[in-house]
Design an enzyme around this catalytic site. Structure first.
Site, short mmCIF file in Angstrom:
data_model
loop_
_atom_site.label_atom_id
_atom_site.label_comp_id
_atom_site.label_asym_id
_atom_site.label_seq_id
_atom_site.Cartn_x
_atom_site.Cartn_y
_atom_site.Cartn_z
N GLY A 98 -5.04 7.88 5.55
CA GLY A 98 -4.14 8.87 6.15
C GLY A 98 -2.91 9.08 5.28
N LYS A 138 -4.15 6.04 14.72
CA LYS A 138 -4.26 5.37 13.42
C LYS A 138 -5.72 5.43 12.94
CE LYS A 138 0.04 4.38 13.02
NZ LYS A 138 0.83 5.05 11.98
N ARG A 191 2.84 5.96 -3.32
CA ARG A 191 4.00 6.75 -3.76
C ARG A 191 4.23 6.61 -5.26
NH1 ARG A 191 4.24 5.61 1.50
NH2 ARG A 191 5.56 6.81 2.93
N ARG A 202 -5.98 2.12 18.10
CA ARG A 202 -5.79 0.67 17.98
C ARG A 202 -5.49 -0.01 19.31
NH1 ARG A 202 -2.82 0.51 12.02
NH2 ARG A 202 -4.79 0.43 10.88
N SER A 212 7.02 9.33 12.06
CA SER A 212 5.96 9.18 11.06
C SER A 212 6.52 9.32 9.66
CB SER A 212 4.87 10.22 11.29
OG SER A 212 4.03 10.29 10.15
N ASP A 260 2.05 -0.96 11.96
CA ASP A 260 0.72 -1.39 11.51
C ASP A 260 0.40 -2.82 11.93
OD1 ASP A 260 0.20 1.04 10.36
OD2 ASP A 260 0.95 0.45 8.40
N LYS A 311 0.83 -1.22 0.00
CA LYS A 311 0.00 0.00 0.00
C LYS A 311 0.86 1.26 0.00
CE LYS A 311 -2.93 0.62 3.56
NZ LYS A 311 -2.68 1.89 4.28
N SER A 312 1.89 1.28 0.84
CA SER A 312 2.75 2.47 0.92
C SER A 312 3.41 2.75 -0.42
CB SER A 312 3.85 2.26 1.98
OG SER A 312 3.27 2.16 3.25
N GLN A 361 4.66 9.33 7.12
CA GLN A 361 3.74 10.21 6.39
C GLN A 361 4.17 11.66 6.51
OE1 GLN A 361 -0.14 9.25 7.95
NE2 GLN A 361 -0.16 7.22 7.02
C1 S3P Z 1 2.58 4.87 6.20
C2 S3P Z 1 3.12 5.29 7.38
C3 S3P Z 1 2.61 4.88 8.69
C4 S3P Z 1 1.67 3.67 8.59
C5 S3P Z 1 0.71 3.81 7.47
C6 S3P Z 1 1.45 3.92 6.15
C7 S3P Z 1 3.17 5.35 4.94
O1 S3P Z 1 1.89 5.95 9.26
O2 S3P Z 1 0.98 3.50 9.80
O3 S3P Z 1 -0.16 2.70 7.39
O4 S3P Z 1 2.90 4.76 3.87
O5 S3P Z 1 3.94 6.32 4.98
P1 S3P Z 1 2.62 7.10 10.12
O6 S3P Z 1 3.43 7.90 9.21
O7 S3P Z 1 1.49 7.89 10.72
O8 S3P Z 1 3.40 6.36 11.15
#
Ligand code: S3P
Length: 451
Positions: free
Chosen positions: A101, A354, A33, A358, A174, A327, A28-29, A176
């Site tokens: 998110g 999250k 991107r 959680r 983080s 996660d 997913k990440s 993100q």
């Molecule tokens: C992610 C970063 C994580 C993770 C999320 C995916 C990403 O979040 O929990 O599922 O793809 O950068 P955080 O940046 O809030 O830790």
């Protein structure tokens, strides 16, 4: 989209041994991107193995709204015709990132150094999550934001007309936040520098380098320092998305707790910033092996083989490992319930913000299943009941959180009595084939409410 619509109650029951090959979807990440950087490159990026879950589909829509041409060719193959760094245009409507998110925070970063406004929203889960952690550093570039109380969505971000580069130390671990700053830095002149005290997933840095940006990463006494030279011309790429270790966690953990199981999960990305769960499981005594270890697209990859592991024992998971398995704590909590002794998880405050809180979601649901759970603001601990000892017989709330829903459904596959979740709809955000994939392995999971 089911996660925004009618709830889908689901139930799992004590399963026969799980056997076979579990081909989990793309990461997913990396999928988010690929679409975002593809949209900021000049020319056509081709992507295979993209996760076609709701979160990523929402990001694809957002890229189209910003002017990129995004085409789905079928079977996980996509192309993105990018507009170049600085080439995004004002979207005609509100950008709805659904449950994601990662989607909303990365896109906010990408548009923050463009001279127009974008209004973002999402589902009830996303609208409750903190955005100040992203809008604060984006303000340093010159972007302004107007959200609800606490910076929550819906939120309008007015991009900087004359962006300046930024030096920023992330106050929370983080990826993100780090990625939002780097994506904003792409369209600022000069060098943007992000420092993170604890290493988080590094897909953005790796992919920026792959697209031809000038990016350096240095380990220093202050932490990891990432420097990005702004306004590069990004070159389009061919991206093969590896399978998601966070999704692999579910069939792997199911195999560890369902008696007689033996499951192969092939082609899983084992980037060290993501693989903390597998290290933890092995320390607990899980029969989990890495086969056919190799490199693909610059990422370490292996086939994971998981077999029923009746002798797992609880451990204290090192707090410094938290970012690399952030996660995976919900499914680890389930495995811990089937181990012997206590598993304690310190340093996990981020779990409170999250898709749901959680720590609370797992504690409440596991207690209803007859498991003893202790918790504090930034930790939790599970009293293991042994391989056949979890009573189950409860209905857990998924709280619009895919990983909570899947964790309780895995729990029910090895509990004495069935476990239900009130809404399995959110599973489609990250693992749309969860139900048929687990069913094919032999798991008993259905769309009904039996408890
Ligand atoms: C992610 C970063 C994580 C993770 C999320 C995916 C990403 O979040 O929990 O599922 O793809 O950068 P955080 O940046 O809030 O830790």
């Amino acid at each position: 989209m089911s996660s925004h619509g009618t709830p889908i109650p689901m139930t799992s029951r004590k399963s026969a041994p799980l056997k076979g090959v579990a081909e989990v979807p793309g990461d997913k990440s990396i999928s988010h991107r690929s679409l975002i950087l593809g949209a900021m490159a000049v020319g056509e990026t081709r992507i295979t193995g993209l996760l076609e879950g709701e979160d990523v589909l929402d990001t694809a829509k957002a890229m189209r709204a910003l002017g990129a041409e995004v085409t789905q060719h079928g079977g996980g193959e996509w192309s993105v015709h990018g507009v170049g760094v600085g080439g995004f245009g004002e979207p005609e409507n509100v950008v709805d990132c659904g449950n994601s998110g990662t989607g909303v925070r990365l896109i906010m970063g990408a548009v923050a150094t463009h001279p127009f406004a974008v209004t973002f929203t999402g589902d009830a889960s996303l609208r409750s999550r903190p955005m100040g952690r992203v809008t604060d550093p984006l303000a340093l570039f010159g972007a302004m934001s107007y959200g609800r109380e606490g910076g929550r969505l819906p939120l309008t971000l007015v991009g900087a007309k004359a962006p300046v580069p930024v030096r920023y130390t992330t106050p929370v671990p983080s990826a993100q936040v780090k990625s939002a700053v780097l994506l904003a830095g792409l369209n600022a002149p000069g060098v943007t520098v992000v420092t993170e005290r604890e290493a988080t997933r590094d897909h953005t840095e790796r992919m920026l380098a792959g697209f031809g940006a000038e990016v350096t990463v240095e380990d220093t006494a202050e932490g990891r320092v990432i420097s990005l030279t702004g306004q590069p011309e990004l070159r389009p790429q061919q991206i093969a998305v590896p399978r998601d270790p966070s999704s692999a966690a579910f069939p792997v953990c199911a195999a560890l707790i369902v008696p007689g199981s033996d499951v192969l999960v092939p082609g899983i990305g084992l980037n060290p910033t993501r693989a903390g769960l597998f290290t933890t499981l092995r320390e607990m005594g899980a029969d989990l092996t890495y086969e056919n270890e190799r490199e693909e697209g610059g990422e370490p990859v292996a086939d994971l083989r998981a077999r029923f592991s009746p002798d797992m024992s609880g451990i204290e998971v090192p707090a410094e490992r938290a970012a690399s398995m952030i996660d995976e704590y919900p499914i680890l909590a389930v495995v811990a319930a089937f181990a012997k002794g206590e598993t304690s998880c310190p340093g996990v405050k981020e779990l409170r913000v999250k898709e749901s809180d959680r720590i609370d979601a797992m504690a409440v649901g596991l207690r209803a299943c007859g498991v003893e759970v202790d918790e504090g603001e930034d930790w939790f601990a599970i009293k293991g009941m042994g391989p056949e000892g979890v009573p189950g017989g409860a209905r857990a709330e998924a709280r619009l959180d895919h990983r909570i829903a899947m964790s309780f459904l895995i729990c029910g596959m090895a509990s004495q009595k069935p476990v239900s979740v009130d809404d399995g709809g959110p599973i489609a955000t990250s693992f749309p084939i969860f139900e048929p994939l687990m069913g094919k392995l032999g798991a008993s999971v259905s769309r009904s409410n039996a408890t």
